[in-house]
Design an enzyme around this catalytic site. Structure first.
Site, PDB file in Angstrom:
ATOM      1  N   LYS A 183     -13.330  50.658  32.906  1.00  0.00           N
ATOM      2  CA  LYS A 183     -13.029  50.784  34.332  1.00  0.00           C
ATOM      3  C   LYS A 183     -13.772  51.994  34.882  1.00  0.00           C
ATOM      4  O   LYS A 183     -13.423  53.128  34.605  1.00  0.00           O
ATOM      5  CB  LYS A 183     -11.525  50.948  34.535  1.00  0.00           C
ATOM      6  N   GLU A 257     -10.404  63.559  27.614  1.00  0.00           N
ATOM      7  CA  GLU A 257     -11.326  64.660  27.953  1.00  0.00           C
ATOM      8  C   GLU A 257     -11.045  64.993  29.404  1.00  0.00           C
ATOM      9  O   GLU A 257     -11.385  64.227  30.309  1.00  0.00           O
ATOM     10  CB  GLU A 257     -12.777  64.231  27.725  1.00  0.00           C
ATOM     11  N   CYS A 291     -16.824  68.990  34.327  1.00  0.00           N
ATOM     12  CA  CYS A 291     -15.557  69.456  33.756  1.00  0.00           C
ATOM     13  C   CYS A 291     -15.737  70.744  32.964  1.00  0.00           C
ATOM     14  O   CYS A 291     -14.812  71.555  32.880  1.00  0.00           O
ATOM     15  CB  CYS A 291     -14.932  68.370  32.893  1.00  0.00           C
ATOM     16  N   GLU A 388      -8.964  74.257  38.849  1.00  0.00           N
ATOM     17  CA  GLU A 388     -10.288  73.635  38.780  1.00  0.00           C
ATOM     18  C   GLU A 388     -10.695  73.176  40.179  1.00  0.00           C
ATOM     19  O   GLU A 388     -10.040  72.330  40.782  1.00  0.00           O
ATOM     20  CB  GLU A 388     -10.273  72.448  37.820  1.00  0.00           C
TER      21      GLU A 388
END
Length: 477
Positions: A183, A257, A291, A388
């Site tokens: 997906k 992750e 990331c 973040e």
């Protein structure tokens, strides 16, 4: 000295042919969603609609999983050298179509063509080449003499590196004999759909790879499906926690992750110009949509002024604009929602007392854009040092001793990556031993290789992708 401006150097959009609409790729064929639901994918640089894409629901996900299950028996029974042939073929086709795919990725994602062309696509092909090499050597990978595949892998990938994250997931899954339902992110589905065509071009057996497009609800259906044996997710920590709760108590194997808030640590003996380039690449590569971005710069106090002066000079040379222009350094923010989050956190940094600086920068009038920005006077209590941002925003903190640098670097719920800049090899080793991060770069940043494992600790997830370690998540060991 006179300042020379770069003339526009646009890559041709004509090299990629985007269809008006795309269906789901299930059992080797494209098909509409069962309920006919669709959504549009938009170019973040221009806000124009690129194509209409089918939105998969529960029935579609079930069809895809069943197709993958049906194909698993035949695919897993193939000898390793035979599976390797398909992976090698896919890798070569990716190389042949790399210009087309690079333009597509920049159109759909907003990243500069220079990055999609020179970084993403070479790494995509390299991952398929690398895992093709493992397909006939699994008995020598260290996971027993006869490691077996798990079955059907449900894979959910993010929008920051659409095709590269696909390669990270699909290549090891196929090499180990699993079949896949993938997906892609809602805002960047096109490269995955083009990859479906590559699978057909390579003659991959029907049902081995299936692509279901949609939003978070589609991903949730895939993760929860009882026919999925392994879930692999790359994305936000919030969604990763929800997936872990869904999978808990089942037989499904899971790798996550997730987010990061990496520290890029510069000591007083570091080569300043080299460090500045590493800092720039660490936070402004891919608009900061990384990331493992080095979003926290930790500078030893004695070189703070010198480093910041050099960093600001370098930031003034960055070119923001058309992703298809080969001179562009920073492209468009991926979506209006992500731009709003970046703006919110940047405004919070100012409100909490940090000093904001950005070079003079004329942003395009349409699309989603944010100028490269740094904050000084940042403390560990600031939101911009804790959360973040996932954008081109750098927070600068200082330290006096190596122990203080370690304490500040580890003072985060994340643990994905870190960087160390110093001429002393002993210091690099000593620091790396104390930093709680899955990947630690020394005198470089954001350097990747398919043979090297990648992953994090704490709220950055668990499991490893890449290298020999990336095989384990897809084997019954």
């Amino acid at each position: 000295m006179p300042v020379f401006e770069y003339a526009p150097a646009p890559e041709s959009r004509a090299v990629v042919d985007i269809a008006p609409s795309y269906g789901l790729f299930i059992d080797g064929e494209f098909a509409e969603a069962a309920d006919g639901k669709v959504f549009k994918t938009v170019s973040p640089a221009t806000e124009e609609s690129l194509s209409e894409v089918a939105h998969a629901g529960a029935e579609d996900v079930d069809r895809a999983v069943r197709a993958a299950r049906k194909a698993f028996g035949t695919w897993s029974a193939l000898p390793g050298p035979e599976r390797a042939k398909y992976l090698f073929r896919i890798a070569r086709i990716i190389q042949e179509r790399s210009r087309e795919l690079a333009v597509l990725e920049s159109l759909d994602n907003g990243k500069p063509i220079r990055e999609s062309r020179d970084t993403d696509l070479p790494l995509v092909a390299a991952h398929f080449f690398y895992y093709a090499g493992w397909a006939d050597k699994l008995a020598h990978a260290g996971y027993g003499p006869d490691p077996r595949p798990l079955g059907v892998a449900g894979q959910v990938i993010p929008w920051n590196f659409p095709l590269l994250m696909l390669a990270w997931k699909i290549a090891p899954a196929l090499a180990t004999g699993n079949t896949v339902v993938l997906k892609p992110a809602e805002t960047t589905p096109l490269s995955a759909l083009f990859f479906a065509d590559i699978c057909r071009q390579a003659g991959l057996p029907r049902g081995v790879v299936n692509i279901v497009t949609g939003d978070g609800s589609t991903g949730a259906e895939l993760v929860a499906h009882s026919g999925v044996d392994k879930v692999a997710f790359t994305g936000s920590t919030e969604v990763g926690k929800a997936i872990a709760r869904t999978v808990a108590g089942t037989r499904k194997k899971l790798t996550l992750e997730l987010g990061g808030k990496a520290a890029n640590i510069v000591f007083d003996d570091a080569p300043i110009d080299q460090a500045v380039e590493g800092i720039i690449g660490g936070i402004f590569f891919n608009q900061g949509h990384v990331c493992c971005a080095g979003s926290r710069l930790l500078v030893q106090e004695s070189v703070q002024d010198e480093l910041l002066d050099a960093l600001k000079r370098r930031m003034r040379t960055l070119r923001v604009g058309d992703p298809l222009d080969k001179n562009t350094d920073i492209g468009a923010i991926n979506s209006a929602e992500q731009l709003a989050r970046i703006r919110t956190l940047a405004d919070a940094g100012e409100a909490e007392g940090a000093e904001r600086w950005a070079p003079e920068c004329e942003l395009p009038s349409t699309g989603y854009w944010f100028a490269p920005t740094l904050f000084t006077g940042v403390t560990q209590a600031h939101r911009i040092a804790r959360e973040e941002i996932f954008g081109p925003v750098l927070s600068v903190l200082t330290f006096r001793t190596p122990d203080e640098a370690v304490a500040k670097a580890n003072n985060t719920p994340y643990g994905l990556s870190a960087g160390i800049w110093t001429e002393k090899g002993s210091r690099i080793l000593a620091m790396a031993d104390k930093l709680r991060a899955g990947v630690i770069w020394s005198n470089t940043f954001n350097t990747f290789d398919p043979a090297s494992p990648f992953g994090g600790y704490k709220e950055s997830g668990y499991g490893r992708e890449g290298g020999r370690h990336g095989l384990e998540a897809y084997l019954d060991v």
